[in-house]
Design an enzyme around this catalytic site. Sequence first.
Site, mmCIF file in Angstrom:
data_model
loop_
_atom_site.group_PDB
_atom_site.id
_atom_site.type_symbol
_atom_site.label_atom_id
_atom_site.label_comp_id
_atom_site.label_asym_id
_atom_site.label_seq_id
_atom_site.Cartn_x
_atom_site.Cartn_y
_atom_site.Cartn_z
ATOM 1 N N HIS A 1 7.231 -5.277 2.872
ATOM 2 C CA HIS A 1 8.285 -4.640 3.652
ATOM 3 C C HIS A 1 8.955 -3.565 2.795
ATOM 4 C CE1 HIS A 1 11.323 -4.176 6.707
ATOM 5 N NE2 HIS A 1 12.240 -4.226 5.758
ATOM 6 N N ASN B 1 3.361 -10.449 3.603
ATOM 7 C CA ASN B 1 3.682 -9.137 4.183
ATOM 8 C C ASN B 1 4.372 -8.284 3.140
ATOM 9 O OD1 ASN B 1 4.238 -7.152 6.304
ATOM 10 N ND2 ASN B 1 6.367 -7.877 6.250
ATOM 11 N N MET C 1 2.010 -3.340 12.459
ATOM 12 C CA MET C 1 3.247 -3.147 13.208
ATOM 13 C C MET C 1 3.290 -3.957 14.509
ATOM 14 S SD MET C 1 4.474 -1.335 10.901
ATOM 15 C CE MET C 1 5.897 -0.310 11.240
ATOM 16 N N LEU D 1 4.070 -11.259 15.399
ATOM 17 C CA LEU D 1 3.128 -12.358 15.608
ATOM 18 C C LEU D 1 3.877 -13.545 16.227
ATOM 19 C CD1 LEU D 1 1.373 -11.847 12.196
ATOM 20 C CD2 LEU D 1 0.307 -11.491 14.446
HETATM 21 C C1 GAR Z 1 4.491 0.716 4.294
HETATM 22 O O1 GAR Z 1 5.596 1.389 3.757
HETATM 23 C C2 GAR Z 1 4.845 -0.713 4.632
HETATM 24 O O2 GAR Z 1 5.734 -1.293 3.721
HETATM 25 C C3 GAR Z 1 5.503 -0.549 5.969
HETATM 26 O O3 GAR Z 1 4.744 0.425 6.635
HETATM 27 C C4 GAR Z 1 4.133 1.283 5.667
HETATM 28 C C5 GAR Z 1 2.659 1.266 5.903
HETATM 29 O O4 GAR Z 1 2.016 2.223 5.087
HETATM 30 N N1 GAR Z 1 5.524 -1.771 6.694
HETATM 31 C C6 GAR Z 1 6.436 -2.047 7.616
HETATM 32 O O5 GAR Z 1 7.324 -1.299 7.939
HETATM 33 C C7 GAR Z 1 6.251 -3.405 8.245
HETATM 34 N N2 GAR Z 1 7.193 -3.588 9.294
HETATM 35 P P1 GAR Z 1 0.489 2.067 4.727
HETATM 36 O O6 GAR Z 1 -0.252 1.920 6.049
HETATM 37 O O7 GAR Z 1 0.143 3.333 4.024
HETATM 38 O O8 GAR Z 1 0.342 0.855 3.865
#
Ligand code: GAR
Length: 210
Positions: free
Chosen positions: A109, A107, A90, A93
């Site tokens: 998303h 990545n 989060m 970069l």
């Molecule tokens: C996931 O849903 C991922 O897609 C999202 O955060 C969560 C992390 O869960 N990513 C974002 O929102 C990126 N901006 P995890 O730590 O269990 O993989």
Amino acid sequence: KPRVAVLISGRGSNMMSLIEAAAAPDFPAEIAVVISNRPDAHGLARAQAANIPTRIIDHKAFADRAGFDAALDAALAEEQVDLVCLAGFMRLLTAGFTQKWSGRMINIHPALLPSFKGLHTHERALAEGVKIHGCTVHFVTAEMDVGPIIMQAAVPVLEADTPDTLGARVLEQEHVIYPAALRLVSDGRARLAGNRVAVDEFETIPPALV
Ligand code: GAR
């Protein structure tokens, strides 16, 4: 095999899906290190339990994004990393860092890009009343959540959904497409080509709509 760094900030469920997939002998990449910008990320313990080396690079220790990104880049060099997977990482970069890792950083998303870039994607999908939602794996470019798309999966939005129930349905598909996309990138079947993804041959995509 390319050496992969998985970058996390929290729970690490996508990280675990990559670690578990890469444990198969025929997987074309090796998870070399997990790096968290948060010392308290739950994913760190899960990576350690899976015998993956971990590092913490606490963003609070740096005056600016460029300082943090330089430390990250140095750690990646020390670990001889070839590919970077952002998995619930989060932090934005810098353009310089994304340029340096262009074509070698992906990545996941939790939305069907280009819809719902940024945060709170499930709340926003429900508020907009979309009937189909999902997740996207893409190459990382300087602009957040904009890079060329490697793979997507879609799920229905149900009448009774809350952000949590919808998010859980999407997360299940994240765990399917992230390892599948890393496989394609690792063996060179999906490559960044300008602002598109070049794919060598037709690839069957996991559950398009479940
Ligand atoms: C996931 O849903 C991922 O897609 C999202 O955060 C969560 C992390 O869960 N990513 C974002 O929102 C990126 N901006 P995890 O730590 O269990 O993989």
